[in-house]
Design an enzyme around this catalytic site. Structure first.
Site, PDB file in Angstrom:
ATOM      1  N   HIS A   9     -19.610  -1.577-122.886  1.00 44.15           N
ATOM      2  CA  HIS A   9     -19.233  -2.710-122.908  1.00 44.15           C
ATOM      3  C   HIS A   9     -18.383  -2.951-121.717  1.00 44.15           C
ATOM      4  O   HIS A   9     -17.727  -1.818-121.074  1.00 44.15           O
ATOM      5  CB  HIS A   9     -17.663  -3.136-124.478  1.00 44.15           C
ATOM      6  CG  HIS A   9     -16.419  -4.000-123.753  1.00 44.15           C
ATOM      7  ND1 HIS A   9     -17.378  -5.027-124.205  1.00 44.15           N
ATOM      8  CD2 HIS A   9     -15.515  -4.099-123.180  1.00 44.15           C
ATOM      9  CE1 HIS A   9     -16.690  -5.664-124.734  1.00 44.15           C
ATOM     10  NE2 HIS A   9     -15.885  -5.766-123.923  1.00 44.15           N
TER      11      HIS A   9
ATOM     12  N   ASP B   6     -10.666 -10.464-136.137  1.00 46.30           N
ATOM     13  CA  ASP B   6     -10.114 -10.556-134.919  1.00 46.30           C
ATOM     14  C   ASP B   6     -10.615 -12.109-134.714  1.00 46.30           C
ATOM     15  O   ASP B   6      -9.964 -12.483-133.807  1.00 46.30           O
ATOM     16  CB  ASP B   6     -11.672  -9.357-133.904  1.00 46.30           C
ATOM     17  CG  ASP B   6     -11.059  -9.541-132.307  1.00 46.30           C
ATOM     18  OD1 ASP B   6     -10.415  -9.116-132.348  1.00 46.30           O
ATOM     19  OD2 ASP B   6     -12.130 -10.466-131.639  1.00 46.30           O
TER      20      ASP B   6
ATOM     21  N   ARG C  52      -3.856 -15.806-130.383  1.00 47.29           N
ATOM     22  CA  ARG C  52      -3.175 -15.135-129.483  1.00 47.29           C
ATOM     23  C   ARG C  52      -3.005 -16.026-128.040  1.00 47.29           C
ATOM     24  O   ARG C  52      -2.833 -16.279-127.409  1.00 47.29           O
ATOM     25  CB  ARG C  52      -4.204 -13.669-129.639  1.00 47.29           C
ATOM     26  CG  ARG C  52      -3.093 -12.883-130.672  1.00 47.29           C
ATOM     27  CD  ARG C  52      -4.028 -11.511-130.580  1.00 47.29           C
ATOM     28  NE  ARG C  52      -4.534 -11.460-128.568  1.00 47.29           N
ATOM     29  CZ  ARG C  52      -5.855 -10.546-128.495  1.00 47.29           C
ATOM     30  NH1 ARG C  52      -6.613 -10.298-129.128  1.00 47.29           N
ATOM     31  NH2 ARG C  52      -5.254  -9.698-127.271  1.00 47.29           N
TER      32      ARG C  52
ATOM     33  N   SER D  25      -8.821  -4.682-130.432  1.00 44.37           N
ATOM     34  CA  SER D  25      -9.529  -6.287-130.669  1.00 44.37           C
ATOM     35  C   SER D  25     -10.957  -5.796-130.159  1.00 44.37           C
ATOM     36  O   SER D  25     -12.436  -6.039-130.601  1.00 44.37           O
ATOM     37  CB  SER D  25      -9.311  -7.651-129.393  1.00 44.37           C
ATOM     38  OG  SER D  25     -10.287  -8.457-129.616  1.00 44.37           O
TER      39      SER D  25
ATOM     40  N   LYS E  43     -14.326  -4.761-133.062  1.00 45.02           N
ATOM     41  CA  LYS E  43     -16.251  -5.476-132.651  1.00 45.02           C
ATOM     42  C   LYS E  43     -17.296  -4.450-132.308  1.00 45.02           C
ATOM     43  O   LYS E  43     -18.317  -4.158-133.122  1.00 45.02           O
ATOM     44  CB  LYS E  43     -15.978  -6.631-131.540  1.00 45.02           C
ATOM     45  CG  LYS E  43     -15.369  -7.452-132.010  1.00 45.02           C
ATOM     46  CD  LYS E  43     -15.472  -8.553-131.227  1.00 45.02           C
ATOM     47  CE  LYS E  43     -14.487  -8.415-130.460  1.00 45.02           C
ATOM     48  NZ  LYS E  43     -13.583  -9.566-129.388  1.00 45.02           N
TER      49      LYS E  43
HETATM   50  N1  URA Z   1     -11.846  -9.397-124.797  1.00 44.17           N
HETATM   51  C1  URA Z   1     -11.778  -9.431-126.688  1.00 44.17           C
HETATM   52  O1  URA Z   1     -12.590  -9.185-127.218  1.00 44.17           O
HETATM   53  N2  URA Z   1     -10.532  -9.849-127.085  1.00 44.17           N
HETATM   54  C2  URA Z   1      -9.339  -9.851-126.350  1.00 44.17           C
HETATM   55  O2  URA Z   1      -8.170  -9.655-126.899  1.00 44.17           O
HETATM   56  C3  URA Z   1      -9.044  -9.671-124.889  1.00 44.17           C
HETATM   57  C4  URA Z   1     -10.851  -9.251-124.492  1.00 44.17           C
END
Ligand code: URA
Length: 444
Positions: free
Chosen positions: A82, A161, A168, A183, A187
């Protein structure tokens, strides 16, 4: 449980239990808790902080709000990567087939671009015909058959999320490290992986402009992965200048394909080899990350990584001819050169502004519903450290938006700054593994 009481406790800097956090997240995701109450909780947590246990509970609540894929039926140690996002970051497209060719299964679920950074999904979809909307059954069987699959986020993965991130975004509560880490990890953990390599970027083109904050984010991400029993490594990488030469969907995919053909692309090839080396090591196909890097190089030079990428493209419905020979890609576009406004040695190229111009040319989106033009973007003809003469071509833009060309060309020229030449910052500044920074660094 009474949500008002939980909000007040967080407002007064008290701690919430796992059950209480799960209650808030579940109620909100179901639609039983209104936006204003969860917003109040988010702001109280943002200002007073979440403990490690609370951040873990938040991750768990978001992870369990959707399906958690079970890849135990697929042989091997499954490893993903990631990146926290940057301008010109096409690394995943070249790296995933390298790792898969080395025998480590790579199940990759990626996002679309939004704002100044692009998304792997949009870049992959620039390959004509390529589908990224596989079902979970297709995802699992493709991984079992060829060891590589790259798809988009589905509605079933971490729906809490998605809802919380959107909230947010409009309540000033995005830039809090435990929120960002939970967050991202909710995932990634849902993908069914065993290990994760993180490219945490810092600098003026990154989500985290400050290096210290990027370090903290890396530590938090690896900590959450480890708490879930997953092996993880993070690299802190420089995003003060764009990565490689290309910005935009097809231009970036093309550059990734060039890496797979064995070409050395500045910065991109280094990141591909080092991060792939980490994945190959975590996947048990090398005894160290350094040995993994050697394996990665061999996958590139032997053509095995390119062959693996073609296999994936064919399986996902894409046209393999553009992988064999990217020059056969045809789509309408207008190409215009951008010229240097002065002479000198380039010491920086502002990635944030360049990313914004690329969006205006059609390469990205300002709203999630915007369409992208695969051919639109910017190719740098010069990089930091290069000397140029006034009026020399320094970049080429591509777009279908004829009315934007003049302004875009002027803005691109302004992104170049001249001075003492390239800085001596390391492309890869430090490595975090097993709870420690190792102090390793890698130049471009
Ligand atoms: N990328 C994400 O997936 N979540 C966040 O909160 C910020 C960047």
């Amino acid at each position: 449980m009474n949500p008002v009481e939980l909000i007040i406790r967080k407002r007064e800097d008290g701690a919430l239990t796992e059950d209480e956090i799960v209650f808030l997240v579940e109620s909100y995701t179901r639609g039983d808790l209104p936006d204003y109450q969860i917003s109040a909780f988010l702001m109280a947590a943002f200002l007073n902080g979440l403990s490690r246990d609370e951040a873990l509970a938040l991750t768990r609540a978001m992870l369990n709000s959707g399906v958690v894929l079970d890849l135990s039926g697929v042989a091997g140690t499954k490893v993903d990567k990631h990146s926290t996002g940057g301008v010109g970051d096409k690394v995943s497209i070249a790296l995933a087939p390298v790792v898969a060719a080395a025998g480590v299964p790579v199940p990759m679920i990626s996002g679309r671009g939004l704002g100044h950074t692009g998304g792997t999904l949009d870049k992959l979809e620039a390959i004509p015909g390529l589908r990224t909307d596989l079902t979970i059954a297709e995802y699992t069987s493709q991984l079992a058959d060829i060891g590589l699959v790259m798809i988009g986020q589905t509605d079933e993965i971490a729906p809490a999320d998605r809802k919380l991130y959107a909230l947010r975004d409009v309540t000033g509560t995005v830039e809090y490290i435990p929120f960002i880490a939970s967050s991202i990890m909710s995932k990634k953990l849902a993908e069914g992986i065993d290990g994760l390599v993180l490219d945490v970027k810092w600098g003026r083109g990154a989500f985290m402009r400050d290096e210290g904050k990027a370090r903290k984010l890396a530590e938090t991400l690896v900590g959450i992965a480890n708490d879930y029993g997953k092996s993880a490594v993070a690299w802190l990488t420089d995003m003060n200048d764009p990565l490689g030469y290309a910005i935009g969907n097809w231009p970036e995919t093309r550059e990734a394909i060039a890496c797979l053909h064995g070409e050395s692309v500045i910065e991109v090839s280094t990141l591909v080899e080092v991060l792939a080396g980490e994945m190959i090591w975590l996947g048990g196909k090398a005894s160290s990350a350094a040995e993994g890097r050697e394996v990665a190089r061999e996958m590139l030079s032997s053509g095995k990584a390119l062959a693996k990428f073609s296999e994936m493209v064919i399986r996902q419905g894409g046209d393999p001819r553009v992988v064999e020979d990217p020059d056969v890609m045809t789509a309408p576009t207008i190409a215009v050169d951008v010229h240097a406004s002065s002479s000198g040695t380039i010491d920086g190229i502002d990635p944030y502004q360049l990313g914004r111009v690329a969006v205006d040319l059609g390469a990205g989106r300002l709203a999630v519903t915007d369409e992208v033009d695969p051919m639109a973007g910017i190719t740098l003809l010069k990089k930091p450290g290069d000397s140029v003469q006034q009026n020399e071509a320094i970049a080429r833009l591509q777009t279908l938006r004829r009315d934007r060309i003049e302004t875009a060309a002027a803005r691109i020229a302004e992104c170049f700054s001249f001075g003492a030449g390239a800085s001596d910052r390391s492309l890869m500044a430090d490595r975090y593994v097993n709870g420690d920074w190792t102090g390793e660094s890698v130049p471009a």
